[in-house]
Design an enzyme around this catalytic site. Structure first.
Site, PDB file in Angstrom:
ATOM      1  N   GLY A 168       9.645  -6.268   7.214  1.00 38.13           N
ATOM      2  CA  GLY A 168       9.211  -5.279   8.205  1.00 38.13           C
ATOM      3  C   GLY A 168       8.767  -5.969   9.475  1.00 38.13           C
ATOM      4  NE  ARG A 189      12.733  -5.105   2.595  1.00 35.53           N
ATOM      5  CZ  ARG A 189      12.149  -4.319   3.510  1.00 35.53           C
ATOM      6  NH1 ARG A 189      12.866  -3.463   4.203  1.00 35.53           N
ATOM      7  NH2 ARG A 189      10.845  -4.384   3.725  1.00 35.53           N
ATOM      8  CG  ASP A 191       3.803 -11.701  -0.561  1.00 35.37           C
ATOM      9  OD1 ASP A 191       3.264 -12.610   0.099  1.00 35.37           O
ATOM     10  OD2 ASP A 191       3.245 -11.089  -1.480  1.00 35.37           O
ATOM     11  N   GLY A 192       8.083 -11.447   0.625  1.00 29.86           N
ATOM     12  CA  GLY A 192       9.489 -11.489   0.250  1.00 29.86           C
ATOM     13  C   GLY A 192      10.218 -12.594   0.986  1.00 29.86           C
ATOM     14  CB  THR A 235       3.418  -8.411   7.183  1.00 30.02           C
ATOM     15  OG1 THR A 235       3.069  -7.118   6.654  1.00 30.02           O
ATOM     16  CG2 THR A 235       2.443  -9.418   6.591  1.00 30.02           C
ATOM     17  CG  ASP A 293       1.979  -4.059   5.124  1.00 32.37           C
ATOM     18  OD1 ASP A 293       1.720  -3.028   5.771  1.00 32.37           O
ATOM     19  OD2 ASP A 293       3.110  -4.312   4.689  1.00 32.37           O
ATOM     20  CG  ASP A 343       0.749  -7.542   2.048  1.00 30.90           C
ATOM     21  OD1 ASP A 343       1.124  -8.202   3.055  1.00 30.90           O
ATOM     22  OD2 ASP A 343       1.529  -6.843   1.382  1.00 30.90           O
ATOM     23  NE  ARG A 398       4.362  -4.821   1.519  1.00 29.46           N
ATOM     24  CZ  ARG A 398       4.933  -5.926   1.072  1.00 29.46           C
ATOM     25  NH1 ARG A 398       6.228  -5.920   0.776  1.00 29.46           N
ATOM     26  NH2 ARG A 398       4.274  -7.039   0.939  1.00 29.46           N
ATOM     27  CE  LYS A 429     -20.495  13.063   8.689  1.00 29.72           C
ATOM     28  NZ  LYS A 429     -19.736  11.858   8.402  1.00 29.72           N
TER      29      LYS A 429
END
Lengths: 328, 328, 328, 328
Positions: free
Chosen positions: D15, D76, D107-108, D130, D132, D134, D176, D218
């Site tokens: 991504g 990809r 990661d990939g 990325t 994310d 992560d 993700r 609220k």
């Protein structure tokens, strides 16, 4: 449309403005749509004189609709003010096979184009591109709306700190001899006072207004000052003058400067530039010359370029009254 | 937590910074969460002296997490530099029933707080809030990240017009005596040269670098100049000096000014402010005093406030090297 | 102006739009300027029925010119559709001493106001506020310009990733039964295809257009789909349909949703809202009723509210042609 | 540095993320600085297999530091999962004379690179890019900070309309299987509740929390939901479930979608990408391979790529506690 136009040239000249790239893209794609070749000249008239050009295709202008500045760059050309310079430019157009020119710029650009077109009998079409909005024959110029948003966003930020510290800010904005940016951005940003070249408020009334403003309970104030303002003092002198006369005010100055010329164009400017660019090509194919395309009441209008140059786009003084009411 | 804290005061002092409101909100909500009352003092120490305060509840701070400036306003207080002033402030806190103070600001704020705390034996906790990032005991101060984005966005706009006109721009940014903003925003904006107080490049090397830059094919350049830079010329003199020595350069100056202090805080600053504000309350409930809460390696750390004031947060000179490599 | 108006009420109703706060501020400040009291009703007609109101002064509306949403909140009121509901609302106005109402909203708001005004002989003035721009009697509604910029900025971001991955994106935008947002934002964002309720492109022509687009060398494409589009498939079905028929396309969907309603208003919307708000007050003082104030060719115009509700603001189909040319 | 590296390849995969272009620019300029050639491969591993590449020079990467997306595009590649695919890629590198590869992705990407490097004994360096966040071995990945700001700005807009209409919004964000974006943007946007994959709040506690929130006064609420959340319902089902169980709530859903991947990178991401890109080149010249460069405590760190892939970057659960306190 019946015509014998084979190649159209386009250039940007004068101060750059957001949306010029959208206009270039519209010209290049309209040429492609109508099966006419398109060539871009770099740095305005200077590139025409030097023969510094690039072929523009539908694909070569991709993704520029959202970009500030101008991929064709801009410059002032002293050489083009001479007959020799213009002759060179014309020879280059002939050699390149350019049948007509689209000029994206302001007053100065159009004046040059008018002379050039008469001298060498080549069609020119003007597209109004300047952040100053000071062109007759159109309600809006390309880049003006974006500049308004840039100014308003900057003043919003200044308001944060003005309000935190109970300060008075003088914010100088662009606009050359016209107050369009100052007046509209001033109203948009909620400025307490707006100084524009078209109306001399006078120093006494400025002091009065600021005193009234503080008495009414305002703890911070923004004064928007047009760079062409005629109050007789520059923005730093103005701040000093006010601090001397109103000692309980802590004044600061911010000159927004060249960031007003850049940035991604607003949707308004992109749509305007797209419409004007396509129309400019269609006017050429339709046999027209020496006209400027503009917008009024959301419709495209066409004005003789001489009239556009000599005319005056006057500001809407109703807004000054609105500003007075709103800063109550 | 066992404690006898019933009411916590909070104020903002020194130059305002985006995210101060997020910190105020975090303090007020953490107080509410731990069943402690919260009171905000206006205009820093000045409001403490004047007893100018407002009760802060969980609801009264709603929707301010995204607002620039500070709802508690900020000011410098000369009165607080006197023993009498500080006595008045203390008396007001006692009368109001305030058991501890949270001070959001920079070096000057913390120095005042340190003296105050010793004199009157009242717990104070420092929360670093300043766009300059020049505080020891934390890697990041509240407002710094937002200011970097503001500067980079402004320079992106200036780059548009610089690049359209093949110009050289000198852009002055804030940072007081520290080069954090200039160095990081300079790298982020892709500046060709960065002038910071921590390193005197020298005029000769600046000229050399600009010449090299042009020879390498760059048509426009940005030089970011920190307001505290020590090169011996202000940014306007610098532009003049360069134009005189490199006549083929057309130079312009832009002083970004106070807009760097305002604007909606970035996510980074909001999260940082939220964490620091909550922690400040928890430190008080935990019986601590005279410390500043900061962040390092994404963890909260606590530093003696004296150490924070006397220490120096040095810039990462690796970035200067990176900048040299990237402007190749 | 001679009049016996002592208090003016104002409310916002229907979907909220950026700039509504600027209009509320203009109403409150114009009232203050003309020495008339001003009261704001919460949640549109519902607040009028419940008598849920707040006094608005020149100071109480400070700093809201730049805020999205509406400080008076908005709601739909089923009770106001009944005679009883409207009677309650009228009784509340009488009790509060309100002599006239300014209604900021869209078609539904104005229809309610028209009935109310006739039933109880109370002057009402409409101010067009909706992002959809679907109101007759004005070229631009408050909030529309801001929504266009929000959409264009979102699509610019989507373009980044579409272009990185050579993907086709279907982006659904708001607009109810009108294609103003889709058409203008689509042109502004450089969309390859734009689907609006006013023109049924048809599925076959959509496939053709996308195939042509890819053949012409485009690697990524954006299709802007108006929520009121009549192509017979929702945006997810559309994406699926296209992927089934054009297997070399990798399609994604993005529904922009409610973020289109929020955000700081653009300068254009702030100035428009300021002018309309002031004018609405002046129309009341001038003895007018049952009219809507709008803008055309940058001048304020006044339309009978019934005519505004029954009329239709048609889109400029020239833009569809422009879009075709530009996506060549 | 002594080395026999003559040419370095670079690609982006997975991504796309804002700042990837800044990293590409840093790689290209660092190569130029160290007199090494640089070649970019299009569409990640797929371009390596197809030999689809472009020479990158110091000048060819100008002005991309501020651009979202990736000029090298991303994709990809299923072919790269086969030994044949990887062999082809290797043969192309050999033919092109590429001595080492810099892989910008997640990661990939790194897993593929690890296998490739072992099989063909070619140095690879990972650069974490990325949104994310992560990835183990770095506190921050390129693009994450920008995505946080994009999300927070979108929720600020949604908050405007939520607050005008007293509504409850469920906002789905990317990430993700990790809750970094949801948790940090949720705290930054002042969300009342945050649902992340790392912690299953449970439906009952969600209902309770929302009820408490309304009771505390609220009128509007934002729930941020991570796309990887494990609560067992998608965001639309969640909204329906809540409306059924809390009938006085009017709920709406907004899925922010792919706009989170695009946009101009923040200053933080540009500086991070610049530092990582330069370091990656220097690591290659220093003879290293099979490592990923990351950042921790504002210092660059180097991790074995296998460790980075197998490790887990865990979220800071302290933030969940902060969020609870702040939504009091």
């Amino acid at each position: 449309m019946q015509h014998n136009i084979k190649k159209i040239g386009v250039m940007t000249s004068g101060g750059d403005a957001p949306g010029m790239n959208a206009a270039i893209r519209a010209v290049a794609r309209a040429c492609s749509y109508y099966n006419v070749k398109c060539v871009g000249y770099y740095r305005g008239y200077q590139g025409m004189i030097e023969g510094d050009s690039i072929e523009l295709t539908a694909r070569s202008v991709k993704n520029i609709v959202s970009e500030g500045g101008t991929i064709l760059k801009s410059a002032r050309s002293t050489a083009f003010r001479t007959k020799e310079g213009r002759k060179k430019a014309y020879d280059n157009l002939v050699e390149e096979g350019v049948d007509a020119m689209i000029l994206i710029g302001g007053d100065g650009t159009f004046t040059g184009g008018m002379i050039f077109s008469k001298e060498f009998d080549i069609p020119v079409i003007g597209v109004p591109g300047t952040i100053d909005n000071d062109i007759s024959g159109t309600k809006f110029t390309i880049g003006y709306d974006t500049a308004l948003n840039t100014v308003v966003e900057a003043i919003d930020k200044i308001r944060d700190t003005a309000s935190s510290h109970n300060r008075l800010f003088f914010v100088e904005v662009m606009g050359r001899d016209a107050g369009f940016i100052a007046l509209n951005a001033g109203v948009g940003a909620g400025a307490e006072e707006i100084l524009i070249p078209e109306e001399d408020l006078g120093l006494d009334r400025l002091l009065e207004s600021l005193q009234r403003s503080r008495r009414s309970g305002k703890s911070s104030s923004i004064v928007v000052v047009s760079e062409g303002d005629k109050i007789g003092k520059n923005v730093f002198e103005l701040a000093e003058y006010v601090t001397e006369n109103l000692p309980d005010y802590e004044a600061r100055v911010s000159v927004l400067g060249h960031m007003q010329r850049g940035g991604k164009p607003s949707c308004f400017d992109r749509v305007l530039a797209s419409r004007l660019g396509v129309k400019a090509v269609e006017l050429i194919l339709d046999g027209q010359s020496n006209v400027m395309v503009g917008v009024s009441d959301n419709n495209l209008i066409v004005t003789n370029i001489e009239k556009a140059v000599k005319g005056k786009h006057t500001i809407n003084k109703e807004l000054l009254r609105i500003s007075d009411i709103l800063s109550v």
